[in-house]
Design an enzyme around this catalytic site. Structure first.
Site, PDB file in Angstrom:
ATOM      1  N   ASP A 404      53.503  52.598  41.130  1.00 29.84           N
ATOM      2  CA  ASP A 404      54.702  52.089  40.481  1.00 29.84           C
ATOM      3  C   ASP A 404      55.963  52.502  41.228  1.00 29.84           C
ATOM      4  OD1 ASP A 404      56.028  50.962  38.005  1.00 29.84           O
ATOM      5  OD2 ASP A 404      56.791  53.013  37.911  1.00 29.84           O
ATOM      6  N   GLU A 455      53.963  48.556  44.400  1.00 26.55           N
ATOM      7  CA  GLU A 455      55.026  47.767  43.793  1.00 26.55           C
ATOM      8  C   GLU A 455      56.307  48.155  44.545  1.00 26.55           C
ATOM      9  OE1 GLU A 455      57.501  47.045  39.660  1.00 26.55           O
ATOM     10  OE2 GLU A 455      56.774  49.013  40.230  1.00 26.55           O
TER      11      GLU A 455
END
Length: 721
Positions: A404, A455
């Protein structure tokens, strides 16, 4: 023997770094042995030496008992009589050598211990090894550390730990502790403040709002996924090979809201059945590391080594993963090494000072999220995170880590007005870069077939280059934003923004990409795929979503779709309730059932058509026409292993008849998809009509064919060999 008053004072103030030097059995200069124990709340204590009758001990301090004996002491136990009259027989926690070895300490110090969870935390010992539980925690700035829990009445004086040299590791064996009991570390800071902290290495934690760690029993789970584990490497790009990897169609979901109220074991049945029936190759699980605040969706992690306890035990989670694997479905988890919350009982200021976080707030805090940022340059912190990645892959057979917010880690000025440059004066976080490179190398080398997915929302070079950051894949955020911007425009305006839908192919092969429509795109007022469509007509909405999904599946790159979008959920996602499965019911649900059927068909075609396999080299794609902005049409060829697939996408609200496209070969091209088919609740225009390509040049090809493209539709054709 009289206790040194300084030792007594340090024990009472909870500041003793070497309680084993005072407590337990110690020989004196005259050859006798002094046995000392802390038993707070005891009325009396007796000690049995070498199996003989117990001798009463003298209380010499607040809860401190002592006996001097001339007997040679080999084995001994305490019999404790408590104020309520009950008794218990216990071994002495201070009679055994450290449970953390010198090699372990060396590896932790240099940041390379790859099985950190087997050394730190709460580790139940076998009967052959003395039973009880060994505790170890890293608290380098602490003046004293004790273990508190159900086994000692949460008394911070009862079980002080010893510091192991200058390692920052504190250690203690507690013979009365056992799996299932709650515990924390009571830390005395350098300035005398007492902090009760959950264990950073806990493998089980209390569900919110409670905050204690739980001693996890050793796993008894027997995996049955050997066949899957042997073959999963087909999804992992190899550094020295340009060979295409197997298609990946990822279903992203939030376990608490997919179908509300299901446990891991119930999900093992229902989720496995659903994703296999829908044809997804992988699931991506949000929030399976323990987190106290449910609306954070799992991105505010407090226990990195503890599975989310809301849905069952760690072995229950293993059962879910094993069930998916046996059904041929891979499991990716969201992993959050970029930041952590400031909860006073968790990692933040763990021993009273910046420990896991960078000490300078210009690097150690993320103002956007109100969180701390890990100190990626500190060996022990880097080890904590790299070992955590390995822990999930090895102990839970996780097939991939979706990392993330990578951009927030890479840039020192990410969302900051006040920031501290690197040693070269630049904005790149060099320590974070080194950490990500090490994590990727280690995971790929240690866990064959596991993938890592970034990401990353900027144009940082070499994210998926083995000589760059080393990820397996990167989310194509540019494709996601551009394509969503395009489709939510009224079709009469799309021609003026044609580049938004074609630009992704300019950089499509700069990285190995996953095309995501993630949870972030269906919350906070952004709407859903269904509600983004610029029309009030349900028929048109459904047709537009079908066209968009067909475009997505035809575009190079792996696929990711968030739960509910496969059937066109109407309302935005809300983590506090289940998906709107009732969208599929009744006559009003026909368009949603059609979208669900289309997603199933797209997954089947994606995994069965060789032409769609080459996602990562220019050889797998060729434009037919990317410049027909007037008609809002895209057309291109996908190819691999000698198979050609022609894809024609009509984003306009008009049907185009006798629309000519160039083709690489003459002959019959069989229709394999028409999103306007009645199967998908379309108008069934031109369904099942093949193309016959003639030797008429068009679009730079020697052959061409004319076709009808219904409004808001996509058609795919495979050339007959």
């Amino acid at each position: 023997m009289t206790l040194n008053p300084n030792d007594v004072q340090r024990l009472e103030q909870r500041r003793h770094h070497a309680p084993h030097d005072v407590l337990g059995a110690h020989e004196t200069d005259d050859g006798s042995t002094v046995i000392t124990t802390i038993q707070f709340g005891a009325r009396s204590v007796a000690v049995s030496i070498n199996g003989r009758a117990a001798e009463p001990m003298e209380q010499v301090g607040n809860g401190i008992f002592q006996l001097t004996t001339d007997t040679f002491v080999d084995q001994y136990t305490y019999t404790v009589t408590w104020d309520d009259g009950s008794t218990s027989t216990v071994a002495d926690p201070y009679r055994r050598l450290p449970t953390v070895g010198e090699v372990d300490l060396h590896l932790i110090g240099e940041g390379t211990h790859q099985r950190l969870w087997e050394v730190l935390g709460a580790r139940p010992l076998s009967k052959d090894d003395g039973g009880g539980v060994a505790f170890a925690v890293w608290a380098p700035h602490a003046a004293g550390v004790a273990v508190i829990g159900d086994f000692n009445g949460w008394n911070p004086h009862q079980h002080p730990m010893r510091a192991l040299g200058s390692s920052g590791i504190w250690e203690l064996w507690i013979p009365t502790a056992q799996p299932g009991q709650r515990y924390k570390y009571s830390i005395t800071t350098g300035d005398g403040v007492h902090l009760d902290k959950a264990d950073p290495m806990a493998q089980l934690a209390e569900p919110a709002p409670n905050t204690a760690s739980i001693i996890a029993a050793p796993t008894q789970f027997e995996w049955a996924d050997n066949a899957w584990m042997r073959t999963r490497s087909r999804f992992a790009p190899l550094a020295a090979s340009e060979e295409p990897t197997s298609p990946m169609s990822i279903y992203e979901l939030h376990l608490g809201s997919w179908r509300k109220g299901l446990s891991y074991r119930e999900l093992a049945e229902q989720l496995t059945e659903y994703v296999t029936e829908m044809g997804f190759t992988h699931v991506e699980l949000m929030g399976i590391s323990e987190h106290p605040f449910e609306p954070s969706w799992g991105y505010q992690v407090t226990s990195y080594y503890a599975p989310n306890n809301r849905f069952g035990s760690p072995d229950d989670l293993r059962f879910l993963i094993d069930s998916l694997h046996k059904a041929g479905v891979g499991v990716i988890m969201d992993w959050v090494p970029g930041h952590f919350p400031k909860d006073a009982w968790a990692l933040g200021r763990f021993d009273g000072e910046a420990c896991y976080e960078h000490p300078d707030p210009r690097r150690g805090e993320q103002p956007d999220w109100g969180t701390y940022v890990f100190d990626f340059g500190r060996n022990e912190v880097r080890n904590f995170l790299v070992a955590n990645a390995l822990y999930w892959c090895q102990e839970f057979h996780i097939d991939g880590l979706r990392v993330d917010a990578v951009a927030s880690m890479l840039y020192l000025d990410y969302s900051r007005d006040d920031w501290l440059p690197n040693i070269h004066g630049g904005r790149e976080n060099l320590e974070a870069v080194n950490f990500l490179q090490e994590m990727n190398r280690t995971v790929h080398a240690t866990c064959p077939g596991a993938v890592t997915i970034a990401e990353e929302s900027t144009s940082w070079p070499g994210v998926t280059d083995p000589n760059g950051l080393g990820f397996s894949y990167k989310w194509n955020m540019g494709w996601m934003h551009d394509s969503l911007e395009y489709i939510q425009r009224d079709p009469i305006h799309r021609g003026h923004h044609h580049n938004e839908i074609t630009f992704s192919m300019v950089y499509a092969y700069s990285e190995k990409y996953v095309l995501p429509i993630s949870h972030d795109e269906v919350v906070h007022g952004k709407g859903t795929l269904w509600s983004r469509m610029p029309t009030d007509s349900s028929w048109d909405r459904a047709a537009m979503v079908r066209t968009y999904l067909a475009y997505m599946w035809a575009h190079p790159g792996k696929k990711l779709l968030f739960q509910g979008q496969e059937f066109g959920q109407v309302q935005e996602w809300n983590e506090s309730k289940g998906l709107d499965w009732d969208n599929l019911e009744g006559w009003e649900g026909e368009y949603h059932r059609g979208l669900q059927s289309l997603t199933r068909t797209l997954n089947h075609l994606y995994t069965s058509l060789p032409a769609l396999a080459d996602d990562h080299t220019p050889d797998g794609f060729q434009w037919i026409a990317n410049d027909d902005a007037t008609n809002n049409v895209l057309s291109f060829i996908r190819r691999h292993q000698g198979q050609n697939l022609a894809c024609v996408i009509n984003f306009s609200g008009s049907t185009h008849e006798n629309y000519r496209i160039g083709l690489p070969q003459a002959g019959t091209w069989k229709e394999v998809l028409n999103t306007d088919s009645h199967t998908f609740e379309g108008a069934d225009r031109e369904t099942g009509v093949d193309l016959v390509a003639e030797q008429i040049s068009s679009h730079g090809f020697g052959a061409s064919a004319a076709l009808t493209i219904p409004a808001h539709s996509a058609r795919w054709f495979v050339a007959n060999s």
